[in-house]
Design a protein around this motif. Structure first.
Motif, short mmCIF file in Angstrom:
data_model
loop_
_atom_site.label_atom_id
_atom_site.label_comp_id
_atom_site.label_asym_id
_atom_site.label_seq_id
_atom_site.Cartn_x
_atom_site.Cartn_y
_atom_site.Cartn_z
N MET A 250 0.81 -1.21 0.00
CA MET A 250 0.00 0.00 0.00
C MET A 250 0.85 1.27 0.00
O MET A 250 0.39 2.35 0.39
CB MET A 250 -0.98 0.04 1.20
CG MET A 250 -1.78 -1.22 1.45
SD MET A 250 -2.47 -1.98 -0.02
CE MET A 250 -3.70 -0.81 -0.50
N GLU A 251 2.11 1.13 -0.48
CA GLU A 251 2.98 2.30 -0.57
C GLU A 251 2.80 2.98 -1.92
O GLU A 251 2.72 2.31 -2.94
CB GLU A 251 4.45 1.88 -0.42
CG GLU A 251 4.75 1.32 0.95
CD GLU A 251 6.10 0.58 0.99
OE1 GLU A 251 6.71 0.58 2.06
OE2 GLU A 251 6.50 0.02 -0.04
N THR A 252 2.76 4.31 -1.92
CA THR A 252 2.73 5.04 -3.19
C THR A 252 4.18 5.22 -3.65
O THR A 252 5.11 4.73 -2.99
CB THR A 252 2.11 6.44 -3.02
OG1 THR A 252 2.99 7.22 -2.21
CG2 THR A 252 0.75 6.35 -2.33
N ASN A 253 4.37 5.94 -4.74
CA ASN A 253 5.73 6.16 -5.22
C ASN A 253 6.50 7.18 -4.38
O ASN A 253 7.69 7.38 -4.56
CB ASN A 253 5.70 6.61 -6.69
CG ASN A 253 4.95 7.91 -6.86
OD1 ASN A 253 3.92 8.13 -6.22
ND2 ASN A 253 5.47 8.80 -7.70
N ILE A 254 5.80 7.86 -3.45
CA ILE A 254 6.48 8.83 -2.59
C ILE A 254 6.75 8.20 -1.22
O ILE A 254 5.84 7.61 -0.64
CB ILE A 254 5.58 10.08 -2.38
CG1 ILE A 254 5.15 10.67 -3.73
CG2 ILE A 254 6.25 11.12 -1.49
CD1 ILE A 254 6.27 11.30 -4.52
N PRO A 255 7.96 8.30 -0.73
CA PRO A 255 8.28 7.68 0.56
C PRO A 255 7.37 8.20 1.67
O PRO A 255 7.00 9.38 1.68
CB PRO A 255 9.73 8.10 0.84
CG PRO A 255 10.27 8.58 -0.46
CD PRO A 255 9.12 8.99 -1.32
N ASN A 256 7.00 7.32 2.59
CA ASN A 256 6.17 7.65 3.75
C ASN A 256 4.75 8.09 3.41
O ASN A 256 4.05 8.61 4.27
CB ASN A 256 6.82 8.74 4.63
CG ASN A 256 8.22 8.36 5.05
OD1 ASN A 256 9.20 8.84 4.49
ND2 ASN A 256 8.29 7.44 6.00
N VAL A 257 4.34 7.91 2.16
CA VAL A 257 2.95 8.22 1.81
C VAL A 257 2.29 6.94 1.30
O VAL A 257 2.83 6.26 0.43
CB VAL A 257 2.86 9.31 0.72
CG1 VAL A 257 1.40 9.57 0.36
CG2 VAL A 257 3.53 10.59 1.21
N TYR A 258 1.15 6.63 1.90
CA TYR A 258 0.45 5.37 1.60
C TYR A 258 -0.98 5.70 1.18
O TYR A 258 -1.50 6.77 1.49
CB TYR A 258 0.39 4.47 2.85
CG TYR A 258 1.72 4.34 3.52
CD1 TYR A 258 2.53 3.23 3.25
CD2 TYR A 258 2.19 5.32 4.40
CE1 TYR A 258 3.78 3.12 3.85
CE2 TYR A 258 3.43 5.22 4.99
CZ TYR A 258 4.23 4.11 4.72
OH TYR A 258 5.45 4.00 5.30
N ALA A 259 -1.61 4.76 0.50
CA ALA A 259 -3.03 4.94 0.18
C ALA A 259 -3.76 3.64 0.44
O ALA A 259 -3.21 2.55 0.24
CB ALA A 259 -3.21 5.35 -1.28
N VAL A 260 -4.98 3.76 0.93
CA VAL A 260 -5.77 2.58 1.26
C VAL A 260 -7.24 2.89 0.98
O VAL A 260 -7.66 4.03 1.06
CB VAL A 260 -5.54 2.18 2.74
CG1 VAL A 260 -6.18 3.19 3.69
CG2 VAL A 260 -6.07 0.79 3.05
N GLY A 261 -7.99 1.86 0.58
CA GLY A 261 -9.43 2.05 0.37
C GLY A 261 -9.78 2.29 -1.09
O GLY A 261 -9.00 1.97 -1.99
N GLU A 262 -10.92 2.90 -1.29
CA GLU A 262 -11.43 3.07 -2.64
C GLU A 262 -10.63 4.07 -3.47
O GLU A 262 -10.80 4.15 -4.67
CB GLU A 262 -12.90 3.53 -2.59
CG GLU A 262 -13.85 2.41 -2.24
CD GLU A 262 -15.30 2.83 -2.33
OE1 GLU A 262 -15.58 4.03 -2.48
OE2 GLU A 262 -16.16 1.94 -2.24
N CYS A 263 -9.78 4.85 -2.81
CA CYS A 263 -8.97 5.80 -3.58
C CYS A 263 -7.72 5.13 -4.14
O CYS A 263 -7.01 5.71 -4.96
CB CYS A 263 -8.60 7.01 -2.71
SG CYS A 263 -7.59 6.56 -1.30
N ALA A 264 -7.43 3.89 -3.70
CA ALA A 264 -6.17 3.26 -4.09
C ALA A 264 -6.36 2.31 -5.26
O ALA A 264 -7.42 1.70 -5.43
CB ALA A 264 -5.62 2.48 -2.88
N GLU A 265 -5.34 2.20 -6.08
CA GLU A 265 -5.38 1.24 -7.19
C GLU A 265 -4.24 0.25 -6.99
O GLU A 265 -3.08 0.62 -6.92
CB GLU A 265 -5.22 1.99 -8.52
CG GLU A 265 -5.12 1.07 -9.71
CD GLU A 265 -4.97 1.82 -11.04
OE1 GLU A 265 -5.55 2.92 -11.18
OE2 GLU A 265 -4.24 1.31 -11.91
N HIS A 266 -4.60 -1.03 -6.90
CA HIS A 266 -3.61 -2.06 -6.67
C HIS A 266 -3.65 -3.04 -7.82
O HIS A 266 -4.71 -3.59 -8.15
CB HIS A 266 -3.94 -2.77 -5.35
CG HIS A 266 -3.07 -3.97 -5.10
ND1 HIS A 266 -3.48 -5.26 -5.38
CD2 HIS A 266 -1.81 -4.08 -4.62
CE1 HIS A 266 -2.52 -6.11 -5.06
NE2 HIS A 266 -1.49 -5.41 -4.61
#
Ligand code: SRM
Ligand SMILES: Cc1cc2nc3c(=O)[nH]c(=O)nc-3n(C[C@H](O)[C@H](O)[C@H](O)COP(=O)(O)OP(=O)(O)OC[C@H]3O[C@@H](n4cnc5c(N)ncnc54)[C@H](O)[C@@H]3O)c2cc1C
Ligand code: SF4
Ligand code: FES
Lengths: 106, 804
Positions: B265-281
């Protein structure tokens, strides 16, 4: 011995309300007619087998059973059997439905 | 120790679940700040469908109340949106000008409803279906307008449409495709669904493309591509959702359809994560809570430094939360050359099941009308089990057939019980054992099972009773409504409200009654609860009342009935007495008796004579047979008696006239005496009022029946109006909280006099109780007169056919 059956026109099928009983008196016989949710019509003697008696036509109908309105016995409308823990059996009658006419076979 | 600063944008279901998981793993590791754009604590968005129906209130759907945040030292900012992320400084900015630093940042901003970019979309009366605000809008519009149009025949659209029907609107659903829910159902199941929903009152316009919303400021209608138009006062757009990644844009965070994350659940920016319906996995954006909760778990482990798990993507199954509709689907939907299908279609019972199989593995499930197999089939699908050894019968055998205990015993430990929260049978059983759990609510608390859509609660209850064995079962029987269900009174009432169940058949279906049409315990009880909850709109089910209430007369052992007319406060007139005399004579009534309730009863009346007797009497029913107000006994009081300090007769009459016919959990009797000598025996009445100098004492929960009990002093009031107000509030509180067939004496002993006094001490509470009481009282009509005037009632209940 040959038994002859009489058929008595007892009700118009379309006029019977589902999940509900109806009393029919034929001569001195008291009979209760029930229309079930699935549309079947069942007929039993309108007299609970409970030692203290009581009518059945006003009982609450659930599926193929009627609950005796006076002492709450659960009775099958298919074979007339009283359900456990109570015991007994009510007389059942055959029904014939032709052209919206409900006949009871006596 | 310096704690790490964790900031979360979005105070919704996936985000807060992630925080819950973090608190479980490492309660002390972070200093947590949450921003939520909505002005509410985290609530159960899934339940908006039921909120819309007006049956749950907002408090019931809150998942994490404000004191949860407080208890866990979370800084919560509601009604405040984050507008910018500065990844260099590691700070976020909000629309209120706040700036907060983070060490770790979670983006959990969910999605937005897609609003069609057509002309008129901004008009008043057009809304999405996503949050409380949208629901409030719809509820408000339904108060003054009639016609609703829902664009979109998918899950959300149909749930919105059902809600709007419940709100009393006429609802048209407009769908672009030829089949409803075409992404979850095949054409056969879809057709069955459409038929059922039409029967519920929805109208469908299929294969219609909306091109314009008509109206000036407010919407008045829709225009379609084929040139046709319809009228509409409310338009709900339910065509889909789009990941909400507004804050992530312009910040170098990589976005495709959602915010792109890796398996942790890590984005391309360090220390920034996304979870839930806003995230694309792995190119998938999920829109159901089950996968989002899995993501939350993985992210929590990552943040707390427990790196064992990674997120591998999920297979999801869906149902529809519309009562009277039972459907489930998962995996692939349409047959093709590479699949083989097992299909069962029982048109008579309205059941359709399809399993799609490829290479001996289940790849798709569509169930309509009977979804009992869903958990089992879903497990086989998601585990990719080889089914070559199984017969189609064993695959489709409903888990409900056969002994229930055996089914639970045969259920493997790893079978998923709660799809939303990914809780297996094994987890539930273990929690029951190790933590000594004894109720479904406790299991929910400890394992999360049942905390989202709630459809698994029945199964959780069965596992609970199976695990705890006979002793628990006996216990459960005692508190359950009757042997048709394991649910208690409170659970049933809560479910009715939560799920918006509106009639007895629906309650029994949805709550999985064991006897399809119930018994003499639950049918009258449900009829009462529904009437109590839906004060003015519930249609009473007369055939679910027991004989006396159904017939509006008390049955006697030989099948005859008694007739007891009202005699308000025990006060009569010469004229009424004459009428009673004439009727008794004319119909050869075997017994005329003064009852213990200060009135006259005619006993031994033949069923077929009841209507004629009522008509000739021309007096209202005294309800001597009902779970309702029976009598209000009075003494002569100050009008004549030398000791009387108050006018007991007129207060008694006033009470009886106000509360007559009211349905109550058990019968209610009242008495009014004008001095403490208490000639009207007010001390053994459900509500007893005793006149004193300058006021009235009110006694409650007295009983003169099987368990003799003297009433307790509830309060002392100054005048008649205050008696009326207190009596109304007290009775309504009893109506709303007692079990059916629980007399006030037993109820008060259970609830406690003090508690009731506390509740009634608050003026606002009294006022709203009385409002609900008054609303309820409006619906009653005089039943004897009603029978006389309606041929169908006479025909159905009172006519006897005579043949020779
Ligand atoms: C007619 C009457 C007796 C009389 O001849 O006076 C009567 C008759 C019945 N009572 Fe009663 N009660 C009558 C006053 C009372 C009273 C006295 C009173 O109201 O002040 C009591 C005790 C006070 C109390 O309820 O607290 C009384 C306590 C009961 C009870 C026990 C209730 C309890 O909670 O313990 C039952 C059984 C029940 O309700 O489950 C009962 C049940 C019955 C039933 C309805 C039994 C039945 O289901 O068939 C009787 C109906 C007879 C019939 O054929 O209509 N009756 N019953 C009285 C009608 C009063 C009226 O005008 O409405
Ligand atoms: C009517 C309805 C019925 C549903 N039924 C089901 C169902 O039966 N089963 C199921 O599994 N799922 C169902 N869902 C879907 C489920 O509710 C969602 O999948 C889930 O809520 C997503 O969680 P989330 O945290 O990603 O988003 P959300 O719960 O939407 O939370 C995101 C929050 O972030 C806030 N936010 C957005 N931007 C900002 C910002 N810049 N600053 C601060 N806050 C911000 C939003 O206001 C929102 O409160 C349903 C949804 C709806 C609307
Ligand atoms: S209660 Fe008091 S006022 Fe009423 S009749 Fe008896 S003595 Fe008289
Ligand atoms: S399946 Fe939705 S809460 Fe359990």
């Amino acid at each position: 011995m040959i038994e002859t059956m009489t058929r008595v026109a007892a009700a118009r099928y379309s006029e019977l309300a589902a999940r509900s009983g109806k009393e029919v008196r034929i001569g001195d016989k008291r009979i209760a007619l029930f229309k079930l949710t699935n549309g079947d019509v069942r007929v039993i003697e309108n007299q609970s087998p409970h030692p203290k008696g009581g009518v059945l036509s006003e009982g609450l109908v659930s599926g193929e059973y009627v609950f005796c309105p006076v002492y709450d016995w659960k009775i099958s409308l298919i074979d007339g059997k009283v359900q456990a823990p109570d015991t007994g059996q009510v007389k059942t009658y055959e029904v014939l439905i032709e052209d919206n006419q409900v006949y009871i076979l006596l | 120790m310096n704690k790490k600063k964790l900031v979360m944008i979005g105070n919704g279901m996936a985000g807060v679940r992630t925080v819950e998981e973090i608190l479980k793993l490492a309660p002390e590791q972070f200093d947590i700040t949450i921003f939520g754009k909505e002005p509410h604590p985290n609530y159960n968005r899934i339940k908006l469908s039921t909120l819309l129906q007006g049956d749950t209130n907002f408090n019931d759907i809150i998942m994490n109340p404000l004191d949860w945040y407080e208890k866990n030292n979370i800084n919560l900012y509601t009604g405040e949106a984050v507008t910018e992320i500065n990844k260099e400084d590691k700070t976020v900015f909000t629309d209120r000008g706040r700036k907060v630093e983070y060490d770790e940042l979670i983006i959990a901003t969910g999605s937005n409803s897609i609003i069609l970019p057509i002309q008129g979309a901004e008009k008043e009366g057009v809304t999405g279906f996503r949050d409380i605000d949208d629901c409030e809008k719809m509820i408000k519009v339904s108060g003054s307008y009639k016609k609703a149009a829902v664009i979109g025949g998918g899950l959300l659209g149909l749930e919105a449409a059902r809600g709007l029907l419940n709100l009393g609107m006429e609802v048209k659903v407009i769908h672009l495709m030829a089949d409803l829910m075409e992404r979850q159902l095949d054409p056969t199941a879809s057709g069955m669904l459409k038929k059922e929903l039409e029967a519920q009152g929805m109208e469908f316009l299929m294969e219609k493309q909306t091109i314009e919303i008509l109206g000036d400021d407010r919407v008045t209608g829709l225009r379609f591509k084929d040139g046709s138009e319809i009228d509409a006062d409310l338009v709900v757009m339910a065509i889909g959702i789009r990941a909400n990644n507004a804050v992530a844009k312009e910040n170098g965070i990589y976005i495709n359809r959602g915010i792109v994350v890796n398996d942790f659940m890590e984005t391309n920016i360090p220390n920034v994560y996304a979870v839930g319906e806003c995230a694309e996995h792995r190119e998938i954006v999920y829109g159901l809570v089950a996968p989002l909760y899995e993501q939350g778990k993985v992210l929590a482990a990552r943040l707390c430094g427990k790196e064992n798990a990674s997120y591998q993507g999920s297979v999801t199954g869906t149902g529809l939360k519309v009562s009277g509709v039972d459907l489930y689907s998962a995996g692939e939907i349409q047959d093709d050359e590479t699949t083989k299908a097992i299909k069962v279609h029982n048109e008579f019972d309205g059941v359709y099941k399809k399993i799609l199989i490829r290479d001996n593995k289940i790849v798709g499930i569509v169930l309509y009308g009977d979804t009992n197999d869903s958990t089992k089939l879903f497990r086989i699908l998601s585990k990719k089990e080889d089914i070559s050894g199984m017969t189609s019968v064993s695959l489709l055998q409903s888990e409900n057939s056969g002994e229930e205990g055996e089914n639970i015993a045969a259920m493997p430990d790893d079978e998923l019980v709660c799809g939303c929260n990914g809780v297996t049978k094994g987890t539930i059983v273990e929690a029951i054992h190790t933590q000594g759990l004894t109720s479904v609510d406790q299991v929910s608390c400890c394992t999360n099972a049942g905390r989202s859509c709630g459809r698994c609660k029945g199964m959780v209850g069965r596992i609970l009773s199976h695990t705890l064995g006979e002793s628990f079962k006996a216990d459960l029987q005692k508190i359950s409504l009757c042997s048709c269900t394991t649910l208690s009174r409170d659970e049933v009432v809560a479910e009715i409200k939560e799920k918006g169940l509106t009639n007895i058949r629906e309650v029994m279906n949805v709550l999985e009654w064991k006897n399809e049409e119930g018994c003499t315990k639950c049918r009258p009880a449900l009829n009462y609860y529904l009437g109590m909850i839906y004060m003015d709109e519930y249609k009473d089910d007369r055939d679910s009342r027991l004989v006396n209430e159904k017939m509006h007369a008390n049955i006697q052992k030989d099948g005859t009935y008694s007739v007891v007319p009202r005699m308000y406060g025990g006060v009569t007139t010469a004229e009424d007495l004459k009428k009673i005399g004439v009727v008794a004579e004319k119909y050869n009534v075997p017994l005329v008796k003064l009852t213990g309730g200060q009135r006259i009863g005619l006993f031994g009346v033949k069923k077929e004579d009841l209507p004629a007797i009522w008509e000739e009497l021309g007096m209202p029913s005294g309800y001597a047979y009902g779970k309702t107000l029976r009598t209000v006994k009075t003494c002569v009081g100050a009008q004549f008696c030398r000791y009387g300090t108050q006018d007991s007769m007129s207060l008694g009459i006033r009470l009886e006239k106000k509360f007559e016919r009211l349905d109550t959990p058990h019968k209610v009797k009242m008495g009014v005496s004008a001095c403490p000598r208490n000639c009207a025996e007010a001390g053994i009445k459900d509500i007893g009022v005793v006149g004193i100098d300058g006021g009235w004492e009110m006694y409650v929960a007295g009983n003169g029946g099987v368990d003799l009990r003297a009433g307790d002093l509830l309060c002392t009031v100054k005048n008649e109006d205050e008696v009326m107000e207190m009596a109304g509030a007290y009775l309504q509180y009893y109506r709303e909280t007692a079990r059916y067939m629980e007399r006030t004496s037993k109820w008060l002993d259970r609830v406690g006099l003090k508690k009731v006094q506390e509740v009634l001490a608050d003026e606002q509470t009294r006022k709203s109780l009385n409002e609900r009481m008054d609303k309820t009282l409006q619906k009653y009509i005089e039943p004897w007169n009603d029978a006389i005037e309606h041929e169908q009632i006479l025909e159905k209940y009172y006519k006897v056919t005579e043949k020779n």
